[in-house]
Design a protein around this motif. Structure first.
Motif, PDB file in Angstrom:
ATOM      1  N   UNK A  53       0.834  -1.188   0.000  1.00 18.79           N
ATOM      2  CA  UNK A  53       0.000   0.000   0.000  1.00 18.79           C
ATOM      3  C   UNK A  53       0.870   1.239   0.000  1.00 18.79           C
ATOM      4  N   UNK A  54       0.259   2.405  -0.206  1.00 14.88           N
ATOM      5  CA  UNK A  54       1.017   3.639  -0.287  1.00 14.88           C
ATOM      6  C   UNK A  54       0.366   4.733   0.547  1.00 14.88           C
ATOM      7  N   UNK A  55       1.213   5.543   1.166  1.00 12.06           N
ATOM      8  CA  UNK A  55       0.780   6.759   1.852  1.00 12.06           C
ATOM      9  C   UNK A  55       1.227   7.934   0.997  1.00 12.06           C
ATOM     10  N   UNK A  56       0.289   8.791   0.637  1.00 15.62           N
ATOM     11  CA  UNK A  56       0.563   9.919  -0.248  1.00 15.62           C
ATOM     12  C   UNK A  56       0.538  11.201   0.572  1.00 15.62           C
ATOM     13  N   UNK A  57       1.679  11.898   0.613  1.00 18.47           N
ATOM     14  CA  UNK A  57       1.789  13.112   1.425  1.00 18.47           C
ATOM     15  C   UNK A  57       1.584  14.361   0.588  1.00 18.47           C
ATOM     16  N   UNK A  58       1.266  15.457   1.278  1.00 15.50           N
ATOM     17  CA  UNK A  58       1.071  16.771   0.651  1.00 15.50           C
ATOM     18  C   UNK A  58       0.193  16.670  -0.594  1.00 15.50           C
ATOM     19  N   UNK A  59      -0.993  16.195  -0.363  1.00 16.52           N
ATOM     20  CA  UNK A  59      -1.922  15.981  -1.469  1.00 16.52           C
ATOM     21  C   UNK A  59      -2.384  17.299  -2.087  1.00 16.52           C
ATOM     22  N   UNK A  60      -2.650  17.230  -3.377  1.00 15.40           N
ATOM     23  CA  UNK A  60      -3.183  18.363  -4.116  1.00 15.40           C
ATOM     24  C   UNK A  60      -4.703  18.239  -4.166  1.00 15.40           C
ATOM     25  N   UNK A  61      -5.372  19.368  -4.409  1.00 12.51           N
ATOM     26  CA  UNK A  61      -6.830  19.332  -4.519  1.00 12.51           C
ATOM     27  C   UNK A  61      -7.262  18.368  -5.616  1.00 12.51           C
ATOM     28  N   UNK A  62      -6.609  18.440  -6.758  1.00 14.59           N
ATOM     29  CA  UNK A  62      -6.817  17.476  -7.836  1.00 14.59           C
ATOM     30  C   UNK A  62      -5.494  16.757  -8.028  1.00 14.59           C
ATOM     31  N   UNK A  63      -5.405  15.570  -7.458  1.00 20.14           N
ATOM     32  CA  UNK A  63      -4.122  14.893  -7.344  1.00 20.14           C
ATOM     33  C   UNK A  63      -4.052  13.675  -8.271  1.00 20.14           C
ATOM     34  N   UNK A 118       1.629  31.779   2.364  1.00 17.77           N
ATOM     35  CA  UNK A 118       1.292  30.365   2.198  1.00 17.77           C
ATOM     36  C   UNK A 118       2.064  29.713   1.057  1.00 17.77           C
ATOM     37  N   UNK A 119       2.011  28.381   1.048  1.00 18.63           N
ATOM     38  CA  UNK A 119       2.630  27.599  -0.009  1.00 18.63           C
ATOM     39  C   UNK A 119       1.752  27.598  -1.253  1.00 18.63           C
ATOM     40  N   UNK A 120       2.062  26.750  -2.234  1.00 16.83           N
ATOM     41  CA  UNK A 120       1.308  26.716  -3.492  1.00 16.83           C
ATOM     42  C   UNK A 120      -0.156  26.354  -3.266  1.00 16.83           C
ATOM     43  N   UNK A 121      -1.048  27.078  -3.923  1.00 18.31           N
ATOM     44  CA  UNK A 121      -2.478  26.872  -3.732  1.00 18.31           C
ATOM     45  C   UNK A 121      -2.980  25.544  -4.292  1.00 18.31           C
ATOM     46  N   UNK A 122      -2.170  24.845  -5.072  1.00 15.86           N
ATOM     47  CA  UNK A 122      -2.588  23.539  -5.559  1.00 15.86           C
ATOM     48  C   UNK A 122      -2.651  22.510  -4.436  1.00 15.86           C
ATOM     49  N   UNK A 123      -1.993  22.803  -3.321  1.00 16.14           N
ATOM     50  CA  UNK A 123      -2.011  21.894  -2.172  1.00 16.14           C
ATOM     51  C   UNK A 123      -3.290  22.087  -1.375  1.00 16.14           C
TER      52      UNK A 123
END
Length: 270
Positions: A53-63, A118-123
């Motif tokens: 399985x995988x853990x996905x960090x710092x997800x984007x709104x559309x990932x 803030x960081x990138x808004x895609x996050x």
């Protein structure tokens, strides 16, 4: 991901995950990748089911990473919420509520010109942080100055550049909220370089705070999440539940941050 490894908080989360997985007789593999070739790395990792399985960090709104894993039916847990057509397992912090707390504290201290770095808004967490900031300012009847909402890359250089921009504004803000520690480090360095007294000339609140040895003399007011080892263990608990077939809609955890008061913010003197 490689770009997460400069974040001490994230490294402590990884340590908690590793400890929990060892108890389950499983192993953690960290995939190093670049943003340009990130999806291909996921494809290589999951070919032939090389991982459970995988853990996905710092997800984007559309990932696209989550979309790929869902399509291929690879078990995963998202560290952060995203937009997917079906239910999925996720762990997240309520940054929207946290930013409202931070704005309300600064308003109670007399600040009216409050900036958000803030960081990138895609996050996903960045978008939610900005929403909480805008809503709290509106609830207080305060205007949101577009110059005071600064988006930069998620690292100390981005934070330094953003704070330099805010200091050049006329009038400049009297308080700044930073939604991530990497940018927070650079933002604080910019204040020190400019000779600004933190806590009086400029108040600053940092989401997740900064390591105690980043700069001596300051105990930063912070939106503090639970102990990172506990976060890592909770994410691992969710991953193991996914692997055991638990319904994903029952594996969605939202933790609340708490506002820890330090000496980096104070009454507005302007």
């Amino acid at each position: 991901m490689a770009h997460n490894l400069g974040d001490p908080y994230f490294l402590d989360i990884v340590s908690g995950m590793n400890r929990a997985l060892e108890r389950a007789d499983m192993y953690l593999i960290i995939a190093s990748t670049s943003n340009a070739d990130e999806l291909r790395t996921y494809e290589r990792m999951t070919e032939g089911r090389r991982v459970d399985g995988m853990v996905v960090a710092r997800t984007k709104l559309n990932d696209p990473r989550l979309q790929y894993l869902a399509k291929m039916r690879i078990p995963f847990v998202a560290y952060g919420r995203s937009i997917l057509p079906g239910p999925y397992a996720w762990f997240d912090f309520d940054t929207e509520a946290g930013l409202r707390q931070a704005v309300e504290r600064l308003i109670n201290l007399g600040h009216r010109r409050i900036a958000l770095l803030n960081g990138p808004l895609e996050l996903g967490f960045v978008t939610r942080a900005r929403k909480g900031y805008v809503e709290a300012m509106a609830a207080a009847g305060l205007p949101v100055d577009a110059r005071y909402m600064v988006e930069r890359t998620l690292n100390s250089a981005g934070g330094h550049e953003a704070m330099a921009h805010l200091l050049s504004c006329n009038p400049r803000p009297t308080a700044v909220i930073v939604d991530n520690p990497p940018c927070g480090i650079g933002a604080v360095r910019a204040l020190v370089d400019a000779g600004i007294t933190i806590g009086s000339e400029m108040s600053i609140i940092i989401n997740d705070g900064l390591p105690s040895d980043t700069l001596t003399g300051y105990n930063f007011t912070a939106l503090q999440s639970p102990v990172p080892h506990e976060v890592g263990e909770k994410i691992t608990e969710l991953m193991l539940a996914v692997l055991h077939g638990e319904p994903p809609e029952k594996l969605q955890v939202l933790w609340q941050p708490t506002l820890e008061i330090g000496n980096s913010d104070g009454p507005c003197i302007d």
